[in-house]
Design a protein around this motif. Structure first.
Motif, PDB file in Angstrom:
ATOM      1  N   CYS A 193       9.699   2.718  -4.641  1.00 34.78           N
ATOM      2  CA  CYS A 193       8.416   3.266  -5.260  1.00 34.78           C
ATOM      3  C   CYS A 193       8.287   4.729  -4.559  1.00 34.78           C
ATOM      4  O   CYS A 193       8.786   5.069  -3.796  1.00 34.78           O
ATOM      5  CB  CYS A 193       7.288   2.571  -4.252  1.00 34.78           C
ATOM      6  SG  CYS A 193       7.428   0.802  -4.923  1.00 34.78           S
ATOM      7  N   HIS A 194       7.404   5.540  -5.695  1.00 35.16           N
ATOM      8  CA  HIS A 194       7.375   6.898  -5.559  1.00 35.16           C
ATOM      9  C   HIS A 194       5.943   7.079  -4.827  1.00 35.16           C
ATOM     10  O   HIS A 194       5.728   8.210  -4.320  1.00 35.16           O
ATOM     11  CB  HIS A 194       7.361   7.774  -6.702  1.00 35.16           C
ATOM     12  CG  HIS A 194       8.591   7.412  -7.535  1.00 35.16           C
ATOM     13  ND1 HIS A 194       9.851   7.688  -6.944  1.00 35.16           N
ATOM     14  CD2 HIS A 194       8.901   6.692  -8.742  1.00 35.16           C
ATOM     15  CE1 HIS A 194      10.718   7.527  -7.955  1.00 35.16           C
ATOM     16  NE2 HIS A 194      10.254   6.894  -8.779  1.00 35.16           N
ATOM     17  N   SER A 195       5.162   6.218  -4.466  1.00 37.45           N
ATOM     18  CA  SER A 195       3.790   6.506  -3.847  1.00 37.45           C
ATOM     19  C   SER A 195       3.150   5.182  -3.115  1.00 37.45           C
ATOM     20  O   SER A 195       3.815   3.969  -3.568  1.00 37.45           O
ATOM     21  CB  SER A 195       2.888   6.942  -4.989  1.00 37.45           C
ATOM     22  OG  SER A 195       2.360   5.851  -5.637  1.00 37.45           O
ATOM     23  N   ARG A 196       2.382   5.314  -2.243  1.00 35.48           N
ATOM     24  CA  ARG A 196       1.937   4.240  -1.588  1.00 35.48           C
ATOM     25  C   ARG A 196       1.104   3.275  -2.673  1.00 35.48           C
ATOM     26  O   ARG A 196       0.940   2.198  -2.393  1.00 35.48           O
ATOM     27  CB  ARG A 196       0.895   4.759  -0.470  1.00 35.48           C
ATOM     28  CG  ARG A 196       1.461   5.691   0.655  1.00 35.48           C
ATOM     29  CD  ARG A 196       0.340   6.404   1.410  1.00 35.48           C
ATOM     30  NE  ARG A 196      -0.374   5.629   2.226  1.00 35.48           N
ATOM     31  CZ  ARG A 196      -0.118   5.530   3.518  1.00 35.48           C
ATOM     32  NH1 ARG A 196       0.791   6.266   3.988  1.00 35.48           N
ATOM     33  NH2 ARG A 196      -0.858   4.918   4.254  1.00 35.48           N
ATOM     34  N   THR A 197       0.653   3.857  -3.652  1.00 41.25           N
ATOM     35  CA  THR A 197      -0.192   2.991  -4.871  1.00 41.25           C
ATOM     36  C   THR A 197       0.630   2.341  -5.527  1.00 41.25           C
ATOM     37  O   THR A 197       0.396   1.050  -5.782  1.00 41.25           O
ATOM     38  CB  THR A 197      -0.952   4.005  -5.623  1.00 41.25           C
ATOM     39  OG1 THR A 197      -1.607   5.071  -5.060  1.00 41.25           O
ATOM     40  CG2 THR A 197      -1.567   3.313  -6.785  1.00 41.25           C
ATOM     41  N   GLN A 198       2.095   2.649  -5.842  1.00 40.54           N
ATOM     42  CA  GLN A 198       2.920   1.830  -6.318  1.00 40.54           C
ATOM     43  C   GLN A 198       3.432   0.575  -5.601  1.00 40.54           C
ATOM     44  O   GLN A 198       3.442  -0.449  -6.065  1.00 40.54           O
ATOM     45  CB  GLN A 198       4.318   2.678  -6.623  1.00 40.54           C
ATOM     46  CG  GLN A 198       4.112   3.461  -8.114  1.00 40.54           C
ATOM     47  CD  GLN A 198       5.753   3.852  -8.119  1.00 40.54           C
ATOM     48  OE1 GLN A 198       6.430   4.535  -7.471  1.00 40.54           O
ATOM     49  NE2 GLN A 198       5.874   3.919  -9.400  1.00 40.54           N
ATOM     50  N   ALA A 199       3.495   0.788  -4.170  1.00 40.94           N
ATOM     51  CA  ALA A 199       3.938  -0.158  -3.211  1.00 40.94           C
ATOM     52  C   ALA A 199       2.622  -1.206  -3.215  1.00 40.94           C
ATOM     53  O   ALA A 199       2.787  -2.450  -3.195  1.00 40.94           O
ATOM     54  CB  ALA A 199       3.818   0.326  -1.903  1.00 40.94           C
ATOM     55  N   ALA A 200       1.465  -0.962  -3.167  1.00 37.83           N
ATOM     56  CA  ALA A 200       0.266  -1.536  -3.363  1.00 37.83           C
ATOM     57  C   ALA A 200       0.162  -2.511  -4.565  1.00 37.83           C
ATOM     58  O   ALA A 200      -0.118  -3.638  -4.301  1.00 37.83           O
ATOM     59  CB  ALA A 200      -1.182  -0.780  -3.069  1.00 37.83           C
TER      60      ALA A 200
END
Length: 212
Positions: A193-200
């Motif tokens: 994932c490139h961001s925390r949002t993607q992980a969420a």
């Protein structure tokens, strides 16, 4: 069968009582522990290494869909988990199986089904209603990606999904903020994932209703 140790994790006291009664009828020698939230589930698992089986409701405080199932599988992979849920859609049952459950008992099942399912699983078998949903490659890939995380990283991931900042995660989990930063970096790398949002977004895919 020897006297097994079983953990019943469900946030409804009346339903837990019904499950306990069914277990006493089927396995009078069993030792039964209870948990009413994901946090309590974690505490009981840590305190009771003798637990041999977990009966787990999907909808508990602190859990996001299948997150509690994945957490137990990561923390104590030797313990079989049977899902007990009011959501018995074939797709939900199939997802539970793909995420590592060895059984699924709809809450609408008769009481003796609980005893039969527990006996089957403790004997090394599985217990699922007839499945009509197809296996999902997306779910298989998601489960494989999440399986790379350590139990602590999985806890951090759930906090990320709740929108918590590193400082808040550190407070929530009793960690140093620097440690949280290291975990977040590792999580993003492992999950690609490139961001925390993607992980969420990945965590939201664990909701029982989430479709690929």
């Amino acid at each position: 069968m020897s006297a097994p140790a079983i953990l019943v994790a469900d946030d409804h006291p009346m339903f837990r009582s019904a499950v306990l009664h069914a277990l006493r009828e089927a396995l009078p020698q069993a030792t039964v522990f209870e948990a009413a939230s994901a946090a309590t589930l974690d505490q009981v698992l840590a305190a009771q290494p003798q637990i041999e089986l977990v009966l787990l409701d999907l909808a508990m405080p602190g859990a996001r869909g299948f997150s509690a199932l994945l957490h137990v599988r990561g923390e104590r992979p030797e313990i079989p988990v049977v899902i007990i849920s009011s959501n018995d859609h074939p797709r939900v049952i199939r997802r539970a199986q793909q995420f590592g459950a060895v059984g699924f008992i709809p809450k609408s099942s008769p009481a003796d089904a609980i005893g039969q399912a527990v006996a089957a699983v403790l004997d090394g078998g599985a217990w699922f209603p007839a499945l009509t949903a197809e296996r999902s490659e997306e779910d298989a890939q998601l489960a494989a990606r999440l399986a790379q995380l350590t139990p602590q990283q999985f806890r951090v991931l759930l906090c990320l999904a709740d929108g918590l900042l590193n400082k808040q995660i550190a407070h929530e989990l009793g960690l140093a903020e620097n440690t949280v930063k290291v975990h977040v970096t590792a999580i993003l790398k492992k999950l690609n994932c490139h961001s925390r949002t993607q992980a969420a977004v990945l965590v939201r895919a664990l909701e029982p209703e989430a479709m690929p």
